[in-house]
Design a protein around this motif. Sequence first.
Motif, PDB file in Angstrom:
ATOM      1  N   PHE A 129      12.096  -3.078  11.914  1.00 28.79           N
ATOM      2  CA  PHE A 129      10.879  -2.482  11.365  1.00 28.79           C
ATOM      3  C   PHE A 129      11.179  -1.895   9.989  1.00 28.79           C
ATOM      4  O   PHE A 129      12.071  -1.058   9.850  1.00 28.79           O
ATOM      5  CB  PHE A 129      10.366  -1.350  12.255  1.00 28.79           C
ATOM      6  N   CYS A 130      10.392  -2.310   9.005  1.00 29.91           N
ATOM      7  CA  CYS A 130      10.409  -1.655   7.703  1.00 29.91           C
ATOM      8  C   CYS A 130       9.440  -0.478   7.763  1.00 29.91           C
ATOM      9  O   CYS A 130       8.398  -0.561   8.451  1.00 29.91           O
ATOM     10  CB  CYS A 130       9.982  -2.666   6.637  1.00 29.91           C
ATOM     11  N   ALA A 131       9.748   0.612   7.074  1.00 25.94           N
ATOM     12  CA  ALA A 131       8.908   1.801   7.195  1.00 25.94           C
ATOM     13  C   ALA A 131       9.027   2.664   5.947  1.00 25.94           C
ATOM     14  O   ALA A 131       9.992   2.547   5.181  1.00 25.94           O
ATOM     15  CB  ALA A 131       9.319   2.610   8.431  1.00 25.94           C
ATOM     16  N   LEU A 132       8.044   3.525   5.757  1.00 26.92           N
ATOM     17  CA  LEU A 132       8.101   4.528   4.688  1.00 26.92           C
ATOM     18  C   LEU A 132       7.639   5.867   5.239  1.00 26.92           C
ATOM     19  O   LEU A 132       6.945   5.929   6.253  1.00 26.92           O
ATOM     20  CB  LEU A 132       7.251   4.097   3.493  1.00 26.92           C
ATOM     21  N   SER A 133       8.058   6.921   4.571  1.00 26.45           N
ATOM     22  CA  SER A 133       7.598   8.244   4.975  1.00 26.45           C
ATOM     23  C   SER A 133       6.651   8.761   3.910  1.00 26.45           C
ATOM     24  O   SER A 133       6.916   8.630   2.713  1.00 26.45           O
ATOM     25  CB  SER A 133       8.758   9.215   5.154  1.00 26.45           C
ATOM     26  N   ASP A 134       5.539   9.344   4.367  1.00 33.43           N
ATOM     27  CA  ASP A 134       4.578   9.890   3.428  1.00 33.43           C
ATOM     28  C   ASP A 134       4.946  11.339   3.100  1.00 33.43           C
ATOM     29  O   ASP A 134       5.885  11.889   3.690  1.00 33.43           O
ATOM     30  CB  ASP A 134       3.160   9.717   3.970  1.00 33.43           C
ATOM     31  N   PRO A 135       4.247  11.985   2.185  1.00 40.15           N
ATOM     32  CA  PRO A 135       4.634  13.346   1.799  1.00 40.15           C
ATOM     33  C   PRO A 135       4.622  14.335   2.951  1.00 40.15           C
ATOM     34  O   PRO A 135       5.274  15.367   2.892  1.00 40.15           O
ATOM     35  CB  PRO A 135       3.597  13.709   0.738  1.00 40.15           C
ATOM     36  N   ASN A 136       3.846  14.050   3.997  1.00 37.11           N
ATOM     37  CA  ASN A 136       3.832  14.935   5.163  1.00 37.11           C
ATOM     38  C   ASN A 136       4.882  14.559   6.195  1.00 37.11           C
ATOM     39  O   ASN A 136       4.880  15.085   7.299  1.00 37.11           O
ATOM     40  CB  ASN A 136       2.448  14.932   5.812  1.00 37.11           C
ATOM     41  N   ASP A 137       5.748  13.623   5.828  1.00 36.98           N
ATOM     42  CA  ASP A 137       6.910  13.267   6.630  1.00 36.98           C
ATOM     43  C   ASP A 137       6.603  12.407   7.835  1.00 36.98           C
ATOM     44  O   ASP A 137       7.475  12.159   8.650  1.00 36.98           O
ATOM     45  CB  ASP A 137       7.679  14.516   7.071  1.00 36.98           C
ATOM     46  N   LYS A 138       5.347  11.933   7.983  1.00 34.37           N
ATOM     47  CA  LYS A 138       5.133  10.998   9.069  1.00 34.37           C
ATOM     48  C   LYS A 138       5.580   9.619   8.595  1.00 34.37           C
ATOM     49  O   LYS A 138       5.503   9.297   7.404  1.00 34.37           O
ATOM     50  CB  LYS A 138       3.682  10.987   9.517  1.00 34.37           C
ATOM     51  N   ILE A 139       6.073   8.811   9.529  1.00 37.29           N
ATOM     52  CA  ILE A 139       6.595   7.497   9.172  1.00 37.29           C
ATOM     53  C   ILE A 139       5.528   6.449   9.434  1.00 37.29           C
ATOM     54  O   ILE A 139       4.879   6.446  10.480  1.00 37.29           O
ATOM     55  CB  ILE A 139       7.872   7.186   9.967  1.00 37.29           C
ATOM     56  N   ILE A 140       5.348   5.570   8.455  1.00 37.79           N
ATOM     57  CA  ILE A 140       4.413   4.453   8.583  1.00 37.79           C
ATOM     58  C   ILE A 140       5.248   3.185   8.705  1.00 37.79           C
ATOM     59  O   ILE A 140       6.059   2.878   7.822  1.00 37.79           O
ATOM     60  CB  ILE A 140       3.476   4.400   7.379  1.00 37.79           C
ATOM     61  N   PHE A 141       5.049   2.476   9.818  1.00 36.14           N
ATOM     62  CA  PHE A 141       5.862   1.315  10.140  1.00 36.14           C
ATOM     63  C   PHE A 141       5.136   0.011   9.851  1.00 36.14           C
ATOM     64  O   PHE A 141       3.900  -0.068   9.945  1.00 36.14           O
ATOM     65  CB  PHE A 141       6.216   1.311  11.637  1.00 36.14           C
ATOM     66  N   GLY A 142       5.911  -1.027   9.519  1.00 37.37           N
ATOM     67  CA  GLY A 142       5.387  -2.378   9.541  1.00 37.37           C
ATOM     68  C   GLY A 142       5.272  -2.857  10.968  1.00 37.37           C
ATOM     69  O   GLY A 142       5.624  -2.153  11.914  1.00 37.37           O
ATOM     70  N   LYS A 143       4.823  -4.093  11.143  1.00 42.74           N
ATOM     71  CA  LYS A 143       4.573  -4.617  12.486  1.00 42.74           C
ATOM     72  C   LYS A 143       5.843  -5.074  13.193  1.00 42.74           C
ATOM     73  O   LYS A 143       5.829  -5.337  14.388  1.00 42.74           O
ATOM     74  CB  LYS A 143       3.578  -5.774  12.429  1.00 42.74           C
ATOM     75  N   GLY A 144       6.928  -5.181  12.460  1.00 45.64           N
ATOM     76  CA  GLY A 144       8.188  -5.590  13.070  1.00 45.64           C
ATOM     77  C   GLY A 144       8.444  -7.072  12.934  1.00 45.64           C
ATOM     78  O   GLY A 144       7.509  -7.886  12.898  1.00 45.64           O
ATOM     79  N   THR A 145       9.725  -7.423  12.848  1.00 44.87           N
ATOM     80  CA  THR A 145      10.157  -8.822  12.776  1.00 44.87           C
ATOM     81  C   THR A 145      11.218  -9.033  13.841  1.00 44.87           C
ATOM     82  O   THR A 145      12.257  -8.358  13.825  1.00 44.87           O
ATOM     83  CB  THR A 145      10.760  -9.150  11.394  1.00 44.87           C
ATOM     84  N   ARG A 146      10.934  -9.952  14.761  1.00 46.16           N
ATOM     85  CA  ARG A 146      11.908 -10.242  15.825  1.00 46.16           C
ATOM     86  C   ARG A 146      12.923 -11.243  15.295  1.00 46.16           C
ATOM     87  O   ARG A 146      12.553 -12.291  14.750  1.00 46.16           O
ATOM     88  CB  ARG A 146      11.207 -10.788  17.063  1.00 46.16           C
TER      89      ARG A 146
END
Lengths: 111, 117
Positions: A89-106
């Motif tokens: 999973f690729c992901a980023l964190s927003d300024p409020n520190d929650k992580i936003i994930f991609g859909k994943g690659t198997r």
Amino acid sequence: GNSVTQMEGPVTLSEEAFLTINCTYTATGYPSLFWYVQYPGEGLQLLLKATKADDKGSNKGFEATYRKETTSFHLEKGSVQVSDSAVYFCALSDPNDKIIFGKGTRLHILP
Amino acid sequence: GAGVSQTPSNKVTEKGKYVELRCDPISGHTALYWYRQSLGQGPEFLIYFQGTGAADDSGLPNDRFFAVRPEGSVSTLKIQRTERGDSAVYLCASSLLGGIEGRNEQFFGPGTRLTVL
């Protein structure tokens, strides 16, 4: 809003092949970027991260470079092993520190 | 040391019932997060606690979902009047401080697989 797009799987490779999993992001500001891995039957684990432009994260032979100009964070490994079979999973964190994930690659690695 | 633990590991319930999912974070971690992972998708943020208070609950899908962390450690995610669409793996994560744009690693628990029949 912030989002992450990564290449769809499954990706199937032979052992010792070169791996690239593409990831691009949309974000305001300068988020931290991550790759997480989920091995079969296990929980989500942080694989590597980069916190600013041009940083390179690396771990277990995997690398990814934070490219601000192309808004990308592609995952690469020079020689994959059967044990690398997992969902990434690729992901980023927003300024409020929650992580936003991609859909994943198997990823499937064949011996 | 112990990692993040979640109980139960699996929960099967009937539509319309109430469920509680528990998360025990790593000792000393002040930040706690809940995410939901539907089949074939990446985890989606639900709520973030800093200590006892919910610092960001923007991801809760509707008022059937509620979470508490009364003593700043264990957290419970509560779902009322469950629907089949609530079926997913519910993940909990904790970090030492939180709120510093991802500079504190979030450690994830194994998740609770909720199935609503």
